[in-house]
Structure formats: structure tokens, C-alpha cells
Write a protein that holds these residues in place. Sequence first.
Motif, short mmCIF file in Angstrom:
data_model
loop_
_atom_site.label_atom_id
_atom_site.label_comp_id
_atom_site.label_asym_id
_atom_site.label_seq_id
_atom_site.Cartn_x
_atom_site.Cartn_y
_atom_site.Cartn_z
N ARG A 148 0.88 -1.17 0.00
CA ARG A 148 0.00 0.00 0.00
C ARG A 148 0.91 1.20 0.00
O ARG A 148 1.68 1.38 0.92
N THR B 36 2.47 -4.26 4.02
CA THR B 36 1.41 -4.24 5.02
C THR B 36 1.08 -5.66 5.47
O THR B 36 1.39 -6.63 4.78
N ASP C 236 -2.31 -7.63 7.71
CA ASP C 236 -3.59 -7.40 8.38
C ASP C 236 -3.50 -7.84 9.84
O ASP C 236 -2.54 -8.49 10.25
N SER D 124 -5.12 4.67 11.91
CA SER D 124 -5.80 4.08 10.75
C SER D 124 -4.84 3.47 9.73
O SER D 124 -5.27 2.75 8.85
N GLY D 125 -3.57 3.77 9.83
CA GLY D 125 -2.58 3.23 8.90
C GLY D 125 -1.82 4.28 8.12
O GLY D 125 -0.75 4.00 7.58
N THR E 11 -2.26 -2.95 8.70
CA THR E 11 -3.37 -2.37 7.94
C THR E 11 -4.52 -1.99 8.86
O THR E 11 -4.95 -2.79 9.67
N GLY E 12 -4.98 -0.75 8.73
CA GLY E 12 -6.11 -0.29 9.51
C GLY E 12 -5.76 0.19 10.90
O GLY E 12 -6.61 0.71 11.61
N ASN F 41 -7.64 1.13 14.82
CA ASN F 41 -9.06 0.93 14.50
C ASN F 41 -9.32 -0.53 14.15
O ASN F 41 -10.25 -1.15 14.67
N ALA F 42 -8.50 -1.09 13.28
CA ALA F 42 -8.66 -2.49 12.87
C ALA F 42 -8.30 -3.44 14.01
O ALA F 42 -8.95 -4.48 14.18
#
Length: 196
Positions: free
Chosen positions: A4, A9, A11, A73-74, A96-97, A100-101
Amino acid sequence: MTARNSSPTIDVPAARALIADNPDVLIVDVRTPGEFETAHVPASINLPLDQVDAHLGRIVNDAGGRILLMCQSGNRATTACTRLANAGLTDATVITGGMNAWVAAGGPVERGRQRWSLERQVRLVAGGVVLLAVVASVWVPAARFVAGFIGAGLTFAALTDTCAMGAMLSRLPYNRGAGCDVDRSLARLRNDRQQA
């Protein structure tokens, strides 16, 4: 893992599995000290994005293993990853994220004094200024240009993936929290690597 903005990245589920399997993996949180104090991943270290450039050489020299970068958020983690990669650090990956993620996936979190995230603060200030400018334009028509200026700034921020308002807000005492001891964070980065 995917790319990205040219930064590697990972997850949240893959990051949690990696951390469980490899105790030498370290999470470096690049949010403000206030955001970090509000909620962070246990055992992570705080090295705010505005301190990364000043300590690039030390980070690159002291990082001997896998680093996972996190922010809200990334976006800030991606910026930090790019800067570190340009300085020669090849083993940094963005979660990633961000937080928040991490929270949405049920990852473990240590919580402290609650504060608004930097992104939420930017939305409040930008929206508040636009609202006030529109209301003020009823009496002072030129005030509408303030709203236009904020709109242009937000458009520029989106196109360049930077945010001058966020950078300014991050320097407020509210966002400093108890403060970040950069030397302590860097020492922990070095010590965790030597023990691994």
C-alpha cells in the motif's frame, strides 16, 4: 502481505499470529503520546511520527528484527515505514487499519485516560471552522473564503496523504499526554533486539 503506497502491510489476524509465533516482533506505535496513552497494544513502544525523522539513524541501527508499525488508521504508519525504508530499514511492516482495525478484530489493548484520536480532532476543528465561517458569512460575506480555504486544505491533505492541521494539533499539550520518552523507546527497541 500486500503493498500500500509501496509500504509492506499486514492485516491484524496475520500480525497477531506473527507476534504469537515470533517473540522478537516489536510493535512501534507512531501516534501521539496522548493517543498512545488512551489505548495501545500491550508491549508496544511509542515513537511518535514527528520524532521518527530526528532519530532515523538510531532506529535503523537499533532495529535488528521485525518491526510492525501502527497508528490509528494506517496513514501515519505508512509514512513512517516509507521514511524508515528510505533510511535503510528493510524489515518494517504497516499493520493495515491501525488501532481501528486492531480493536475491531478484538486484539488485546491496554487502556488509559481516554482522548479523542487525532483524526477525530481534525474533523472537529475543520468542521467547526467551516460552520463558523458559513454562519459568519451572513454578516461578513468574505468569511466564506475561510470555509473555502479549509476545503482546499482538506483536498490537498487527501491528495498528498499529509495533514498540516493534524501536525499542528499533534503538538498541543492535550495530545502529548504524559509525554513520550523517545530515548527510553529507542533503548527498548535496542534492548529487545539484543535479547531476541
